[in-house]
Write a protein that holds these residues in place. Structure first.
Motif, short mmCIF file in Angstrom:
data_model
loop_
_atom_site.label_atom_id
_atom_site.label_comp_id
_atom_site.label_asym_id
_atom_site.label_seq_id
_atom_site.Cartn_x
_atom_site.Cartn_y
_atom_site.Cartn_z
N GLY A 252 1.01 -1.08 -0.05
CA GLY A 252 -0.13 0.03 0.03
C GLY A 252 0.75 1.04 0.04
O GLY A 252 1.98 1.20 0.21
N HIS B 22 1.22 11.76 6.44
CA HIS B 22 2.35 12.48 5.43
C HIS B 22 2.79 13.57 6.67
O HIS B 22 3.74 13.85 6.73
CB HIS B 22 1.45 13.70 4.54
N SER C 92 0.60 15.79 -2.42
CA SER C 92 -0.37 14.81 -3.09
C SER C 92 -1.44 15.48 -3.60
O SER C 92 -2.21 16.14 -3.00
CB SER C 92 -0.76 13.97 -1.76
N ASN D 203 -5.98 14.65 -0.37
CA ASN D 203 -6.71 14.19 0.74
C ASN D 203 -6.47 15.06 1.97
O ASN D 203 -5.16 15.14 2.32
CB ASN D 203 -6.69 12.90 1.00
N ASP E 63 2.51 11.59 -3.64
CA ASP E 63 1.49 10.65 -3.06
C ASP E 63 0.31 10.86 -4.14
O ASP E 63 -0.57 11.55 -3.97
CB ASP E 63 0.91 10.57 -1.73
N ALA F 229 -2.36 8.92 -4.69
CA ALA F 229 -3.51 7.90 -4.46
C ALA F 229 -4.78 8.02 -5.18
O ALA F 229 -5.31 7.25 -5.51
CB ALA F 229 -3.76 7.81 -2.98
N TYR F 230 -5.12 9.25 -5.67
CA TYR F 230 -6.08 9.51 -6.31
C TYR F 230 -5.91 9.76 -8.01
O TYR F 230 -6.62 10.64 -8.67
CB TYR F 230 -7.10 10.69 -5.80
N THR G 145 -1.41 3.52 -6.01
CA THR G 145 -2.06 2.54 -5.15
C THR G 145 -3.13 1.90 -6.07
O THR G 145 -3.75 2.60 -6.91
CB THR G 145 -2.25 2.78 -3.90
N LYS H 153 -7.84 2.75 -4.07
CA LYS H 153 -8.78 3.48 -4.79
C LYS H 153 -9.21 3.17 -6.11
O LYS H 153 -10.30 3.07 -6.84
CB LYS H 153 -8.59 5.26 -4.66
C1 LIG Z 1 -3.15 10.29 0.11
C2 LIG Z 1 -3.32 8.98 0.60
N1 LIG Z 1 -2.47 8.22 0.44
C3 LIG Z 1 -2.33 6.99 0.74
C4 LIG Z 1 -3.65 6.54 1.26
C5 LIG Z 1 -3.78 5.01 1.46
O1 LIG Z 1 -3.37 4.45 0.41
P1 LIG Z 1 -3.06 2.81 0.61
O2 LIG Z 1 -4.33 2.10 1.04
O3 LIG Z 1 -2.33 2.21 -0.56
O4 LIG Z 1 -2.03 2.48 1.80
C6 LIG Z 1 -4.88 7.05 1.31
C7 LIG Z 1 -5.86 6.49 1.68
O5 LIG Z 1 -6.79 7.44 2.12
C8 LIG Z 1 -4.69 8.66 1.19
O6 LIG Z 1 -5.75 9.59 1.21
#
Ligand SMILES: Cc1ncc(COP(=O)(O)O)c(C=O)c1O
Length: 399
Positions: free
Chosen positions: A99, A128, A179, A183, A211, A213-214, A242, A245
């Motif tokens: 992850g 973070h 990121s 988020n 990061d 992630a989105y 990742t 999502k």
């Molecule tokens: C910015 C951010 N990074 C990482 C993650 C988690 O990712 P992973 O499930 O791959 O650890 C999230 C999950 O909410 C997120 O918002």
């Protein structure tokens, strides 16, 4: 008892909200839960079937490769080429992580140590802000957005904050964490913004950890850029991707770090000491998801966009003005003026008590987050409409 590394962590405000949610549910109330960004949509069928098949093969029960199976790293490199036209060498520029969260945390261990500093926007995803501290380093925060702004655009504010923080820092930061789509604020950027960031990093000899992630959650035709699209990004940047999502595979724990070769090698080395990799059937199923369910992220995006529209339209209709984000799976809502005497924690508690609606208090994402609550788009449209009706009743002071 004295503990190391966790002592400086602020109390986890989300635990208080979870406690209230659990109490309300135990009392038989139906809470519409936008609290936790934990995807409710199923993982691709093809991945589930492959996981089950691979789990029946005893060869897959042994330790796997902590850096990820070669075909998994190849699948990641292939996706980067297809989605962002970025060339990555799967052997030297991609490492699998358990992850993005695990990847980012351990990345801090190889980049930072006691005495070092890292720049992190506030508010931010909690790891973070905490990750550099786990490596012994100190965090310097910069505001993510102007709290009074009605736009989810970091633009010049973020850069001004970055430059000021840089100039003021007595120990020059080694790392900048960022990121986008962001988020919790949903802030989105374009490629020109990424170019500015990379230029800043090259000029100041600092590493950017982006990061992503989105990565696949942009709305209305907006396509989030990868920092790796910027020429020379590989000199100073790494990026986390990742399946959580993008493929709704949160519990599977499959992520990647891509980019700068030396940093990829360093994290690979650390991970070879720390773990034996994700369970091999999971890695095999992740290969199949990326290669054979390539359009799954697009299907999810359509669902999240419809949920965003339902929530945003509903909030604005009842007099809670919130801008529509261009990406991510969150709505970052400034507490309505009539209720601004509440802290974000009090307001989130009030919404559970009076509206049966759970959100995340902004302060849980750092001081810069107070004054807001975050809605995660993890409830379907019918339940979202129910939440809007509840909110209308619970917030009579709205215009
Ligand atoms: C910015 C951010 N990074 C990482 C993650 C988690 O990712 P992973 O499930 O791959 O650890 C999230 C999950 O909410 C997120 O918002």
């Amino acid at each position: 008892m004295e503990f190391r590394r966790i002592n400086g962590l602020p109390p986890y405000v989300f635990a208080q909200i979870n406690g209230l949610k659990a109490e309300a549910r135990a009392a038989g109330r139906d809470i519409v839960d936008f609290g936790f960004g934990n995807p409710d949509l199923p993982s691709p069928d093809i991945a589930v079937e492959k996981l089950s098949e691979a789990a029946h093969n005893p060869k897959n029960h042994r330790y796997s490769a902590s850096r990820g199976l070669p075909n998994l790293r190849l699948a990641m490199a292939t996706r980067y080429k297809k989605m962002w036209d970025v060339d990555l060498d799967p052997d030297t520029e991609v490492v699998t992580t358990i992850g993005a969260k695990e990847g980012l945390t351990h990345l801090m261990w190889v980049l930072l140590g006691p005495g070092d500093t890292a720049i992190v926007p506030s508010p931010s995803y909690p790891i973070h802000l905490a990750g550099p501290g786990f490596a012994g380093a100190t965090v310097i925060t910069v505001p993510m957005l102007d709290p009074a702004s009605s736009e989810n655009d970091p633009g010049d504010d973020f850069f001004d904050g970055l430059v000021t923080a840089w100039e003021k820092a007595t120990v020059k930061p080694r790392v900048i964490i960022c990121s986008f789509p962001h988020n919790p604020t949903s802030a989105c950027v374009d490629l020109a913004f990424m170019e500015r960031l990379v230029n800043f990093a090259l000029e100041h000899d600092v590493i950017i950890c982006h990061d992503f992630a989105y990565a696949d959650l942009g709305f209305d035709g907006y396509k989030p850029p990868s920092i790796m699209q910027v020429p020379r990004a590989k000199e100073c940047c790494v990026e986390l991707y990742t399946l959580t999502k993008s493929f709704s595979m949160a519990g599977w724990r499959v992520g990647f770090m891509v980019g700068n070769k030396e940093i990829v090698a360093a994290l690979t080395k650390l991970k070879s000491y720390l773990d034996y990799g994700t369970f091999q059937p999971v890695q095999i199923a992740a290969i199949v998801a990326m290669n054979e369910a390539q359009s799954y992220p697009d299907e999810l995006q359509v669902i999240y966009q419809a949920r965003r529209d339902t929530l945003i339209d509903g909030l604005n209709r009842i007099g809670w003005e919130v801008p529509a984000p261009k990406g991510s799976m969150f709505i970052w809502a400034r507490i309505p003026e009539q209720y601004r005497d509440h802290s974000s924690l009090d307001f989130a508690k009030y919404l559970i008590a009076e509206a049966d609606v759970a959100t995340s208090p902004g302060v849980g994402f750092g001081d810069g987050g107070d004054g807001h609550v975050r809605f995660a788009l993890i409830e379907n449209e019918l339940r979202t409409q129910q939440a809007i009706r509840n909110l209308k009743k619970a917030l009579p002071k709205l215009g």
